[in-house]
Scaffold this active site. Structure first.
Site, PDB file in Angstrom:
ATOM      1  N   SER A 115     -30.052   5.243  33.608  1.00 20.37           N
ATOM      2  CA  SER A 115     -29.003   4.961  32.633  1.00 20.37           C
ATOM      3  C   SER A 115     -29.349   3.705  31.828  1.00 20.37           C
ATOM      4  CB  SER A 115     -27.659   4.843  33.365  1.00 20.37           C
ATOM      5  OG  SER A 115     -26.584   4.884  32.476  1.00 20.37           O
ATOM      6  N   ASP A 120     -24.066  15.458  30.418  1.00 26.12           N
ATOM      7  CA  ASP A 120     -24.245  14.021  30.282  1.00 26.12           C
ATOM      8  C   ASP A 120     -24.314  13.664  28.804  1.00 26.12           C
ATOM      9  OD1 ASP A 120     -25.006  11.354  30.429  1.00 26.12           O
ATOM     10  OD2 ASP A 120     -26.916  11.728  31.428  1.00 26.12           O
ATOM     11  N   HIS A 128     -24.323  12.949  34.736  1.00 26.10           N
ATOM     12  CA  HIS A 128     -24.775  11.566  34.718  1.00 26.10           C
ATOM     13  C   HIS A 128     -24.494  10.895  36.065  1.00 26.10           C
ATOM     14  CE1 HIS A 128     -26.123   7.966  32.603  1.00 26.10           C
ATOM     15  NE2 HIS A 128     -25.261   7.315  33.360  1.00 26.10           N
TER      16      HIS A 128
END
Length: 357
Positions: free
Chosen positions: A143, A297, A327
């Site tokens: 991320s 995501d 995610h």
């Protein structure tokens, strides 16, 4: 968090940070790995050293945790578990970095911290001290950490003081650009857990400033000034996304914004914060990449576009797209947040590392 912020009791991110605080674990060594909290170049890191006989020089990974540049910690149980497994199963030294968070620290503080640690670790004497093979070092992150890993890999190319070349970059559902926040993935997954569009917009804006004006402009996708419109070619999803990811979506570029926000907060136009904005000439020199994207995501298309741009620049890329994942899935490895998809994605990445690091 929203209620506390509305009442003026605490910043939104301070409320969310309480959720990560309950997951913190002490640096505890086990029979396989020695774990210590220390500092590299004044930046806190959690260091994982395999206990078994090395049988030669070891691999190494410098890891950057996720959390939107605002949350997260190398000491969270999920990251600690991942680092232990990487260290033990790959017989690798793992440096997991605790960079400064927003607020109160905005870009480029986070980038500067992870870059300082990586540059320090890549010194010959430091690699030698830890028994690391200088030809087998990678950067990795998930991320926001994937964003930082991509940015570090790019910046190292420009640094004449760094002689050691990275062997690979591992980018797990990375956030790579903040110019167009209306990609198909943002539309498809605007309200899905664990990262709805509103939260990602908040993370991006907080990375640069706590001024709500930028957040509002980003939410409307109208923050890029006309004089920076030439950068949109690098994030044009009608060109860089595979057809099956474009689906039935029609391309429309961001609305033109005023120059004032970009003048006050130029970070969102900086490749150190948005690695997708790097020139083809810079991308061409990057190490091989492993990129994981998840169907459900908002950041799916960032990773897919970067894979496309890297391939076009001649960089070897393994793009693993998980059609059943969301995610954050890779961190779901232990009770009470243990999922088969988390183990599968983590093991797939580990398999790539065994072959390529």
């Amino acid at each position: 968090s929203e209620a506390a912020e509305l009442l003026g009791l605490a910043h939104y991110m301070e409320g969310l940070r309480l959720l990560t605080a309950v997951e913190l674990v002490a640096p505890t060594s086990d029979e396989n790995v020695t774990v210590t909290d220390t500092e590299f170049s004044g930046v806190p890191v959690r260091l994982y050293l395999p206990r078994r006989a090395p049988g030669g020089l070891r691999r190494a990974m410098v890891y950057f945790h996720g959390g939107g540049w605002c949350l997260g910690d190398a000491g969270m149980h999920s990251y600690d578990l991942m680092s232990r497994r990487i260290s033990n199963e790959l017989n690798a030294v793992v440096v997991s970095v605790n960079y400064r968070l927003a607020p109160p620290h905005h870009f480029p503080a986070q980038f500067e911290d992870v870059y300082l640690v990586t540059k320090f670790f890549l010194q010959s004497k430091v690699l030698s001290q830890h028994g690391v093979d200088p030809a087998r070092v990678c950067v990795a992150g998930d991320s926001a950490g994937g964003n930082l890993a991509a940015a570090v890999a790019q910046q190292l190319l420009e640094d004449p003081e760094v002689k050691t070349k990275l062997k690979a970059q591992i980018l797990i559902y990375p956030a790579l650009q903040a110019l167009d926040l209306d990609l198909p993935s943002y539309r498809d997954n605007a309200h899905k857990p664990l990262l709805p569009r509103s939260l990602m917009v908040r993370f991006w804006s907080e990375y640069f400033t706590s001024d709500p004006a930028l957040r509002e402009a980003m939410a409307a996708n109208s923050h890029v000034p006309a004089e920076s419109s030439h950068l949109l070619q690098f994030v044009n999803w009608s060109r860089w996304l595979p057809a099956d990811m474009r689906k039935a979506h029609a391309y429309r570029g961001p609305a033109v914004g005023g120059a004032e926000l970009a003048r006050r907060y130029p970070g969102f136009l900086d490749p150190r914060a948005a690695p997708l904005l790097a020139s083809d000439a810079r991308l061409r020199r990057l190490p091989p990449a492993y990129i994981l994207t998840c169907e459900h995501d908002v950041l799916r298309d960032d990773g897919a576009m970067y894979a496309g741009r890297l391939r076009a620049a001649g960089v070897p890329v393994t793009h693993h797209h998980a059609k059943d994942a969301f995610h954050g899935a890779v961190t779901f490895l232990s009770w009470p947040l243990e999922l088969a998809v988390g183990h599968r994605l983590f093991n797939t990445c580990m398999g790539w590392l065994r072959e390529n690091l």
